[in-house]
Design an enzyme around this catalytic site. Structure first.
Site, PDB file in Angstrom:
ATOM      1  N   LEU A 153       0.832  -1.211   0.000  1.00  0.00           N
ATOM      2  CA  LEU A 153       0.000   0.000   0.000  1.00  0.00           C
ATOM      3  C   LEU A 153       0.861   1.253   0.000  1.00  0.00           C
ATOM      4  O   LEU A 153       2.002   1.229   0.431  1.00  0.00           O
ATOM      5  CB  LEU A 153      -0.949   0.007   1.200  1.00  0.00           C
ATOM      6  CG  LEU A 153      -0.402   0.041   2.637  1.00  0.00           C
ATOM      7  CD1 LEU A 153       0.151   1.377   3.037  1.00  0.00           C
ATOM      8  CD2 LEU A 153      -1.501  -0.367   3.600  1.00  0.00           C
ATOM      9  N   LEU A 253       6.924   8.152 -13.072  1.00  0.00           N
ATOM     10  CA  LEU A 253       7.767   8.837 -14.048  1.00  0.00           C
ATOM     11  C   LEU A 253       7.593  10.352 -13.949  1.00  0.00           C
ATOM     12  O   LEU A 253       7.730  11.049 -14.937  1.00  0.00           O
ATOM     13  CB  LEU A 253       7.435   8.365 -15.465  1.00  0.00           C
ATOM     14  CG  LEU A 253       8.041   7.032 -15.921  1.00  0.00           C
ATOM     15  CD1 LEU A 253       7.712   6.759 -17.379  1.00  0.00           C
ATOM     16  CD2 LEU A 253       9.551   6.991 -15.724  1.00  0.00           C
ATOM     17  N   CYS A 263       9.771   4.317   3.069  1.00  0.00           N
ATOM     18  CA  CYS A 263      10.104   3.014   2.477  1.00  0.00           C
ATOM     19  C   CYS A 263      11.274   3.029   1.498  1.00  0.00           C
ATOM     20  O   CYS A 263      12.242   2.294   1.697  1.00  0.00           O
ATOM     21  CB  CYS A 263       8.871   2.430   1.797  1.00  0.00           C
ATOM     22  SG  CYS A 263       7.591   1.986   3.000  1.00  0.00           S
ATOM     23  N   LYS A 324       5.200  13.284   0.369  1.00  0.00           N
ATOM     24  CA  LYS A 324       4.228  13.319  -0.722  1.00  0.00           C
ATOM     25  C   LYS A 324       2.910  13.830  -0.164  1.00  0.00           C
ATOM     26  O   LYS A 324       2.775  13.933   1.062  1.00  0.00           O
ATOM     27  CB  LYS A 324       4.080  11.946  -1.366  1.00  0.00           C
ATOM     28  CG  LYS A 324       3.482  10.886  -0.465  1.00  0.00           C
ATOM     29  CD  LYS A 324       3.248   9.630  -1.286  1.00  0.00           C
ATOM     30  CE  LYS A 324       2.731   8.498  -0.439  1.00  0.00           C
ATOM     31  NZ  LYS A 324       2.522   7.282  -1.193  1.00  0.00           N
ATOM     32  N   ARG A 331       9.000  10.996   7.331  1.00  0.00           N
ATOM     33  CA  ARG A 331      10.205  10.171   7.316  1.00  0.00           C
ATOM     34  C   ARG A 331      10.944  10.318   5.976  1.00  0.00           C
ATOM     35  O   ARG A 331      10.371  10.092   4.917  1.00  0.00           O
ATOM     36  CB  ARG A 331       9.840   8.705   7.583  1.00  0.00           C
ATOM     37  CG  ARG A 331       9.440   8.486   9.043  1.00  0.00           C
ATOM     38  CD  ARG A 331       9.027   7.066   9.324  1.00  0.00           C
ATOM     39  NE  ARG A 331       7.683   6.757   8.846  1.00  0.00           N
ATOM     40  CZ  ARG A 331       7.059   5.604   9.073  1.00  0.00           C
ATOM     41  NH1 ARG A 331       7.674   4.650   9.742  1.00  0.00           N
ATOM     42  NH2 ARG A 331       5.838   5.404   8.621  1.00  0.00           N
TER      43      ARG A 331
HETATM   44  N1  LIG Z   1       4.319   3.145   5.638  1.00  0.00           N
HETATM   45  C1  LIG Z   1       4.183   2.566   4.445  1.00  0.00           C
HETATM   46  O1  LIG Z   1       3.733   3.199   3.466  1.00  0.00           O
HETATM   47  C2  LIG Z   1       4.532   1.124   4.250  1.00  0.00           C
HETATM   48  C3  LIG Z   1       4.093   0.465   3.093  1.00  0.00           C
HETATM   49  C4  LIG Z   1       4.422  -0.875   2.908  1.00  0.00           C
HETATM   50  C5  LIG Z   1       5.182  -1.534   3.887  1.00  0.00           C
HETATM   51  N2  LIG Z   1       5.611  -0.864   4.986  1.00  0.00           N
HETATM   52  C6  LIG Z   1       6.380  -1.607   5.997  1.00  0.00           C
HETATM   53  O2  LIG Z   1       5.514  -1.940   7.072  1.00  0.00           O
HETATM   54  C7  LIG Z   1       6.221  -1.901   8.320  1.00  0.00           C
HETATM   55  C8  LIG Z   1       5.536  -0.934   9.273  1.00  0.00           C
HETATM   56  O3  LIG Z   1       5.642   0.370   8.730  1.00  0.00           O
HETATM   57  P1  LIG Z   1       4.788   1.595   9.301  1.00  0.00           P
HETATM   58  O4  LIG Z   1       5.013   2.729   8.371  1.00  0.00           O
HETATM   59  O5  LIG Z   1       3.394   1.152   9.580  1.00  0.00           O
HETATM   60  O6  LIG Z   1       5.553   1.848  10.698  1.00  0.00           O
HETATM   61  P2  LIG Z   1       5.068   2.771  11.903  1.00  0.00           P
HETATM   62  O7  LIG Z   1       6.312   3.250  12.551  1.00  0.00           O
HETATM   63  O8  LIG Z   1       4.039   3.746  11.445  1.00  0.00           O
HETATM   64  O9  LIG Z   1       4.318   1.748  12.887  1.00  0.00           O
HETATM   65  C9  LIG Z   1       4.951   0.749  13.614  1.00  0.00           C
HETATM   66  C10 LIG Z   1       4.195   0.563  14.925  1.00  0.00           C
HETATM   67  O10 LIG Z   1       4.711  -0.584  15.605  1.00  0.00           O
HETATM   68  C11 LIG Z   1       4.697  -0.334  16.990  1.00  0.00           C
HETATM   69  N3  LIG Z   1       5.589  -1.265  17.691  1.00  0.00           N
HETATM   70  C12 LIG Z   1       6.947  -1.309  17.674  1.00  0.00           C
HETATM   71  N4  LIG Z   1       7.383  -2.322  18.453  1.00  0.00           N
HETATM   72  C13 LIG Z   1       6.307  -2.934  18.950  1.00  0.00           C
HETATM   73  C14 LIG Z   1       6.103  -4.037  19.821  1.00  0.00           C
HETATM   74  N5  LIG Z   1       7.142  -4.718  20.328  1.00  0.00           N
HETATM   75  N6  LIG Z   1       4.849  -4.403  20.121  1.00  0.00           N
HETATM   76  C15 LIG Z   1       3.803  -3.718  19.621  1.00  0.00           C
HETATM   77  N7  LIG Z   1       3.906  -2.672  18.799  1.00  0.00           N
HETATM   78  C16 LIG Z   1       5.149  -2.277  18.467  1.00  0.00           C
HETATM   79  C17 LIG Z   1       5.112   1.118  17.088  1.00  0.00           C
HETATM   80  O11 LIG Z   1       4.752   1.683  18.335  1.00  0.00           O
HETATM   81  C18 LIG Z   1       4.363   1.727  15.900  1.00  0.00           C
HETATM   82  O12 LIG Z   1       3.077   2.192  16.294  1.00  0.00           O
HETATM   83  C19 LIG Z   1       7.660  -1.518   7.962  1.00  0.00           C
HETATM   84  O13 LIG Z   1       8.420  -2.677   7.806  1.00  0.00           O
HETATM   85  C20 LIG Z   1       7.498  -0.814   6.620  1.00  0.00           C
HETATM   86  O14 LIG Z   1       8.661  -0.900   5.839  1.00  0.00           O
HETATM   87  C21 LIG Z   1       5.284   0.433   5.196  1.00  0.00           C
END
Ligand SMILES: NC(=O)c1ccc[n+]([C@@H]2O[C@H](COP(=O)([O-])OP(=O)(O)OC[C@H]3O[C@@H](n4cnc5c(N)ncnc54)[C@H](O)[C@@H]3O)[C@@H](O)[C@H]2O)c1
Length: 437
Positions: A153, A253, A263, A324, A331
Site C-alpha cells: 500500500l 515517471l 520506504c 508526498k 520520514r
Molecule cells: N508506511 C508505508 O507506506 C509502508 C508500506 C508498505 C510496507 N511498509 C512496511 O511496514 C512496516 C511498518 O511500517 P509503518 O510505516 O506502519 O511503521 P510505523 O512506525 O508507522 O508503525 C509501527 C508501529 O509498531 C509499533 N511497535 C513497535 N514495536 C512494537 C512491539 N514490540 N509491540 C507492539 N507494537 C510495536 C510502534 O509503536 C508503531 O506504532 C515496515 O516494515 C514498513 O517498511 C510500510
C-alpha cells in the site's frame, strides 16, 4: 476469521481496519499505550484519507478493537500479523529487525492453538526463518507456521490500495498456512485480485525488488529531467512519450525533488546490504541511492540559483514539507535535506503544509509555520513548492503575485503548466522544463 495486528502504525492500522471491513474480527496491538488510548477514544494517530470513518464503522460493528496486551490479543487467533517498523539501523547497515524479533518473543508464549504468524513488515530474506526459530525456542509446544505477506500500500491512498491491490503476495510452504491466508483474502479474490503463492524468501525479496524498481524509475526520470533542462526538452512530454509504452508504464515517471518517505530510502539500502551479504552487490540500486542523495543537494543549488545566486537576507515561502501529498509522514522527506541547506545558505524559511506541520516541527528548526498557503507569502522573495498537495494546484495567482515581493515561483513538482505561468506573469522555474523568465 480472528486476526491480531501487532504494530498499529501506518500499515498495521490501515490493514487492521481493512481486514475488519472485510468482515474479520481484528484486534490491533501496539506497545505505545498513548496511541492505543487515543484509538480507544475514537482518535486517529495518523492522517490517511478515509481511515477515520473506516475505523469508527468497524469499532461500532464490534469487529475492530485495540489493546496493548499480547496476552489479550494472541490466544485463539487464526492469524497474527507483525506490522512493526523496520527502519535503517542507527549505526548503519541494513534493516533494524529488533522490533520484529521482540514481537516474536513477546507473542510466543501466548499461542494456544494453531495460528499463522504473518510477517507484513518489510524484512530481509531469512527474517521469517529467524522469527520461526525465536517462537519455536520460546514455546516449543506452539502449533504455528510463519508466512510472509509483504504490504504494497501507498500512504495517501492506503485504503484503496489494500482493498484493490494489484496483487497479493504470500510466501509459505505450509498448506495449512496457505488455507488460512486464502480464507483471509477471499473477499479480495472475489474481485479477481491476483494472488501469488510462493516460498518465504521469494515473498520477502519481492517487496524489496518492487521498491527498488520504483525508486529506480523515479531516479531515472529525474536524471532525464536534468538533461531536458540542458537541451531545451520537456520532461513531462518525455514521460508520456515513454510511459505510454506499455512495457514502461506512466506511473512513477514524474520528475521531482528526489524520492523520500518511509520506504524507498530504507528499503533500497536494505536490499543493497542483502546483495552484498550474499556476494552479489547490486550496482544499479547502489547508483540509484547515490544519485538520489545527490539530487536533494542539487535541488537546493537549483533554488539558490533561481533566487539570483544567494539567499542572504531573502525569505522563501515553502509550500509542502511531507514526502508526498495526503500523508503527514515526514520520514526521509526531501524537505528535511533541502530546507536546512537553504537555511545554511542564509535563507529565511516560512512554510505551510496541510497535514505535516505537527510532525515537521520535530525535525525542522528555525522555520516559521503558517496557517494556510497565503499566510507565508507576504513579502517573500520566492514561492517554493516542495509537495504537490491538491490545494496548491489551485492558488489564486493574482493574490499570490500581490503578496510576494517578487513574482518568482520555484516548483519542484511541476504542478503548473508553463503557459498558465507565462500568462500569470511569474518567473517560473520547474523540473526538466524550460524556465518561464
Ligand atoms: N508506511 C508505508 O507506506 C509502508 C508500506 C508498505 C510496507 N511498509 C512496511 O511496514 C512496516 C511498518 O511500517 P509503518 O510505516 O506502519 O511503521 P510505523 O512506525 O508507522 O508503525 C509501527 C508501529 O509498531 C509499533 N511497535 C513497535 N514495536 C512494537 C512491539 N514490540 N509491540 C507492539 N507494537 C510495536 C510502534 O509503536 C508503531 O506504532 C515496515 O516494515 C514498513 O517498511 C510500510
Amino acid at each position: 476469521m480472528k486476526v491480531a495486528m501487532i504494530g498499529t502504525g501506518y500499515v498495521g492500522l490501515v490493514t487492521g481496519a481493512c481486514f475488519a471491513d472485510l468482515g474479520h474480527k481484528v484486534v490491533c496491538v501496539d506497545k505505545d499505550a498513548e496511541k492505543i488510548e487515543r484509538l480507544k477514544k475514537g482518535g486517529i494517530p495518523i492522517y490517511e484519507p478515509g481511515l477515520e470513518d473506516m475505523v469508527q464503522r468497524n469499532v461500532e460493528a464490534g469487529r475492530l478493537s485495540f489493546t496493548t496486551s499480547m496476552a489479550e490479543a494472541v490466544p485463539g487467533r487464526d492469524a497474527i500479523f507483525i506490522a512493526v517498523g523496520t527502519p535503517t539501523r542507527e549505526n548503519g547497515g541494513g534493516a533494524d529487525l529488533s522490533a520484529v524479533y521482540a514481537v516474536a518473543r513477546e507473542l510466543a508464549m501466548h499461542i494456544n492453538g494453531y495460528t499463522v504468524i504473518v510477517d507484513k513488515s518489510t524484512v530481509p530474506v531469512g527474517t521469517g526463518d529467524e522469527v520461526e526459530a525465536i517462537i519455536r525456542q520460546a514455546n516449543p509446544e506452539a502449533e504455528f507456521d510463519v508466512a510472509s505477506n509483504p504490504e504494497f500500500l501507498r500512504e495517501g491512498s492506503a485504503i484503496e490500495d489494500f482493498m484493490r491491490p494489484d496483487r497479493v503476495v504470500i510466501g509459505t510452504d505450509s498448506e495449512r498456512a496457505r488455507a488460512v491466508m486464502q480464507a483471509l483474502y477471499r473477499p479480495l479474490t472475489m474481485h479477481e485480485t491476483p494472488m501469488i503463492y510462493t516460498n518465504r524468501p521469494t515473498a520477502e525479496l519481492t517487496k524489496y525488488a518492487a521498491n527498488a524498481f520504483l525508486a529506480t524509475k523515479v531516479t531515472f526520470i529525474n536524471e532525464i529531467a536534468d538533461i531536458c533542462e540542458r537541451v531545451g526538452a520537456d520532461v513531462q512530454d518525455v514521460s508520456r512519450g515513454i510511459g505510454l509504452d506499455s512495457r514502461i508504464g506512466l506511473k512513477f515517471l514524474q520528475a521531482g525533488a528526489g524520492f523520500g518517505g518511509s520506504c524507498f530510502p530504507k528499503d533500497t539500502l536494505a536490499l543493497t546490504e542483502t546483495a552484498r551479504k550474499v556476494g552479489r552487490p547490486t550496482q544499479i540500486v547502489e547508483s540509484v541511492m547515490a544519485a538520489n542523495n545527490e539530487r536533494k543537494r542539487r535541488m537546493a543549488e537549483k533554488i539558490i540559483e533561481a533566487c539570483g545566486g544567494s539567499l542572504e537576507g531573502k525569505t522563501l515561502a515553502v509550500l509542502g514539507v511531507t514526502f508526498k501529498p495526503n500523508t503527514d509522514d515526514m520520514r526521509d522527506a526531501p524537505s528535511l535535506d533541502i530546507v536546512p541547506l537553504l537555511q545554511k545558505a542564509g535563507g529565511r524559511i516560512r512554510a505551510y503544509d496541510p497535514e505535516g506541520m505537527q510532525e515537521a516541527r520535530k525535525y525542522l528548526d528555525g522555520v516559521e509555520w503558517g496557517e494556510d498557503a497565503y499566510s507565508i507569502m507576504p513579502d517573500a522573495d520566492a514561492l517554493l513548492i516542495l509537495t504537490e498537495w491538491n490545494e496548491f494546484r489551485v492558488l489564486d495567482f493574482e493574490r499570490v503575485k500581490k503578496l510576494l515581493k517578487t513574482p518568482l515561483v520555484i516548483d519542484l513538482r511541476n504542478i503548473y503548466a508553463l503557459p498558465e505561468m507565462t500568462k500569470a506573469g511569474f518567473v517560473y522555474h520547474s523540473v526538466g522544463r524550460k524556465p518561464v523568465l
